[in-house]
Design a protein around this motif. Structure first.
Motif, short mmCIF file in Angstrom:
data_model
loop_
_atom_site.label_atom_id
_atom_site.label_comp_id
_atom_site.label_asym_id
_atom_site.label_seq_id
_atom_site.Cartn_x
_atom_site.Cartn_y
_atom_site.Cartn_z
N ASP A 21 0.87 -1.27 -0.10
CA ASP A 21 0.11 0.13 -0.20
C ASP A 21 0.79 1.34 -0.09
OD1 ASP A 21 -2.23 -1.56 0.09
OD2 ASP A 21 -2.37 -1.59 2.22
N ARG A 22 1.79 1.17 -0.18
CA ARG A 22 3.08 2.34 -0.14
C ARG A 22 2.75 3.28 -1.41
NH1 ARG A 22 8.51 0.13 -0.45
NH2 ARG A 22 9.05 2.21 -0.75
N PRO A 23 2.25 4.45 -1.19
CA PRO A 23 1.95 5.22 -2.43
C PRO A 23 3.38 5.90 -3.03
CG PRO A 23 1.47 6.29 -0.52
CD PRO A 23 2.00 5.24 -0.04
N LEU A 24 3.25 6.61 -4.25
CA LEU A 24 4.44 7.26 -4.62
C LEU A 24 4.45 8.55 -4.02
CD1 LEU A 24 3.86 7.01 -8.46
CD2 LEU A 24 5.29 5.61 -7.07
N THR A 25 5.72 9.02 -3.91
CA THR A 25 6.02 10.56 -3.47
C THR A 25 5.59 11.35 -4.37
OG1 THR A 25 8.42 10.56 -4.36
CG2 THR A 25 8.07 9.57 -1.95
N ARG A 26 5.64 12.69 -4.11
CA ARG A 26 5.61 13.91 -5.10
C ARG A 26 6.39 13.62 -6.22
NH1 ARG A 26 6.05 20.01 -3.47
NH2 ARG A 26 8.53 19.15 -3.44
N HIS A 27 7.87 13.47 -5.60
CA HIS A 27 8.90 13.35 -6.65
C HIS A 27 8.72 12.10 -7.44
CE1 HIS A 27 13.05 13.73 -8.10
NE2 HIS A 27 12.95 12.21 -7.66
N GLY A 28 8.08 11.03 -7.05
CA GLY A 28 7.78 9.73 -7.87
C GLY A 28 6.69 10.03 -8.77
N ARG A 29 5.80 10.58 -8.48
CA ARG A 29 4.80 11.26 -9.47
C ARG A 29 5.24 12.01 -10.58
NH1 ARG A 29 2.06 11.95 -4.75
NH2 ARG A 29 2.17 14.11 -4.83
N HIS A 30 6.13 12.97 -10.32
CA HIS A 30 6.73 13.74 -11.22
C HIS A 30 7.61 12.82 -12.40
CE1 HIS A 30 8.58 17.43 -12.86
NE2 HIS A 30 9.77 16.86 -12.85
N ASP A 31 8.28 11.96 -11.85
CA ASP A 31 9.33 11.30 -12.40
C ASP A 31 8.38 10.33 -13.44
OD1 ASP A 31 11.56 12.16 -11.58
OD2 ASP A 31 12.02 10.31 -10.36
N ALA A 32 7.23 9.73 -12.94
CA ALA A 32 6.38 8.85 -13.66
C ALA A 32 5.83 9.77 -15.07
CB ALA A 32 5.31 8.44 -12.97
N ASN A 33 5.46 10.92 -14.54
CA ASN A 33 5.12 11.84 -15.78
C ASN A 33 6.00 12.29 -16.71
OD1 ASN A 33 2.30 13.46 -15.57
ND2 ASN A 33 2.77 12.79 -13.62
N ARG A 34 7.26 12.20 -16.40
CA ARG A 34 8.75 12.56 -17.38
C ARG A 34 8.71 11.37 -18.16
NH1 ARG A 34 12.90 14.42 -13.70
NH2 ARG A 34 14.19 14.77 -15.51
N ILE A 35 8.72 10.00 -17.57
CA ILE A 35 8.55 8.98 -18.45
C ILE A 35 7.60 8.71 -19.51
CG2 ILE A 35 8.61 6.26 -18.19
CD1 ILE A 35 11.40 7.46 -17.51
N GLY A 36 6.45 9.32 -19.05
CA GLY A 36 5.38 9.10 -19.86
C GLY A 36 5.68 10.01 -21.15
N VAL A 37 6.19 11.30 -20.97
CA VAL A 37 6.58 12.53 -21.94
C VAL A 37 7.68 11.51 -23.02
CG1 VAL A 37 7.53 14.54 -22.33
CG2 VAL A 37 5.83 14.44 -20.56
N PHE A 38 8.73 11.09 -22.16
CA PHE A 38 9.53 10.44 -22.99
C PHE A 38 9.02 9.49 -24.10
CE2 PHE A 38 12.59 6.94 -23.46
CZ PHE A 38 13.80 7.78 -23.97
N LEU A 39 8.01 8.60 -23.49
CA LEU A 39 7.37 7.54 -24.28
C LEU A 39 6.71 8.13 -25.33
CD1 LEU A 39 6.23 4.86 -21.67
CD2 LEU A 39 8.42 4.75 -23.35
N ARG A 40 5.83 9.07 -25.07
CA ARG A 40 5.23 9.82 -26.01
C ARG A 40 5.97 10.53 -27.30
NH1 ARG A 40 2.60 14.09 -23.37
NH2 ARG A 40 4.46 15.38 -24.25
N THR A 41 7.17 11.22 -26.67
CA THR A 41 7.95 11.81 -27.64
C THR A 41 8.72 11.01 -28.64
OG1 THR A 41 8.45 13.50 -26.03
CG2 THR A 41 10.02 13.36 -27.53
N HIS A 42 9.03 9.73 -28.14
CA HIS A 42 9.89 8.51 -29.01
C HIS A 42 8.71 7.79 -29.74
CE1 HIS A 42 13.15 10.04 -26.68
NE2 HIS A 42 13.90 9.56 -27.58
N HIS A 43 7.53 7.89 -29.60
CA HIS A 43 6.42 7.16 -30.33
C HIS A 43 6.59 5.77 -29.73
CE1 HIS A 43 5.27 10.60 -32.47
NE2 HIS A 43 6.66 10.72 -32.88
N TRP A 44 6.81 5.41 -28.42
CA TRP A 44 6.85 4.31 -28.07
C TRP A 44 5.59 3.92 -27.05
CZ3 TRP A 44 12.82 4.96 -26.51
CH2 TRP A 44 13.67 4.66 -27.47
N ILE A 45 4.80 4.00 -27.78
CA ILE A 45 3.36 3.65 -26.78
C ILE A 45 2.81 2.47 -26.80
CG2 ILE A 45 0.88 4.43 -26.59
CD1 ILE A 45 3.23 6.83 -26.57
#
Length: 171
Positions: A21-45
């Motif tokens: 049940d351990r949630p993400l930290t604020r930093h963790g949420r930010h990093d997950a968003n950045r990985i999503g941007v990276f995937l979208r930018t590289h068209h690795w969906i």
């Protein structure tokens, strides 16, 4: 060509709740968003995601998906929590052959072991980073010549990229 995106969950809080049940930290949420941007930018969906049932893995997937135009279908897999390398390889063998890009979100040490076992070649700097460690929200992008589930043995692949959030542009 088949692409496997292996992602370790983002940074989780150290709380007194159960490990599942351990949630993400604020930093963790930010990093997950950045990985999503990276995937979208590289068209690795990814077309499908296999995600651990631990809250930090589910939240990583949810945050990542906010950056994708078309979130993938998801299967929450209890076996990804505390999985052995053998269990992860068995899961990969069940992936339908018609999927060409799949996301796997899990935990160390098995997620790192899987990436190292599958990525036999690739850019030297990326291989070196992968061998050194697999921090939270790190992503290994591995390509294979054969479709998923086409062989009883795990095929070795080519590491296209190994990304850690610290290497991404600041958002």
């Amino acid at each position: 060509m088949t692409r496997l995106l292996i992602l370790r969950h983002a940074e989780a809080a150290s709380t007194s709740t159960s490990d599942l049940d351990r949630p993400l930290t604020r930093h963790g949420r930010h990093d997950a968003n950045r990985i999503g941007v990276f995937l979208r930018t590289h068209h690795w969906i990814p077309r499908k995601a296999y995600v651990s049932t631990a809250m930090r893995a589910r939240e990583t997937f949810s945050e990542l998906c906010t950056q994708l135009h078309a979130p993938p279908k998801v299967s929450y897999e209890p076996t990804l929590y505390n999985a052995s390398l053998n269990k992860l390889e068995a899961l990969l063998r069940t992936i339908p052959a018609d999927l060409d890009c799949v996301l796997l979100i899990g935990h160390n040490p098995s997620i790192a072991e899987l990436a190292r076992a599958l990525a036999t070649d690739g850019p030297g700097v990326d291989l070196a980073h992968l061998r050194r460690g697999f921090p939270p929200a790190a992503l290994a992008v591995i390509e294979f010549d054969s479709p998923f589930g086409s062989s009883g043995a795990m095929e070795k692949g080519h590491l296209v990229r190994f990304i850690m959030p610290d290497l991404l542009p600041k958002a």
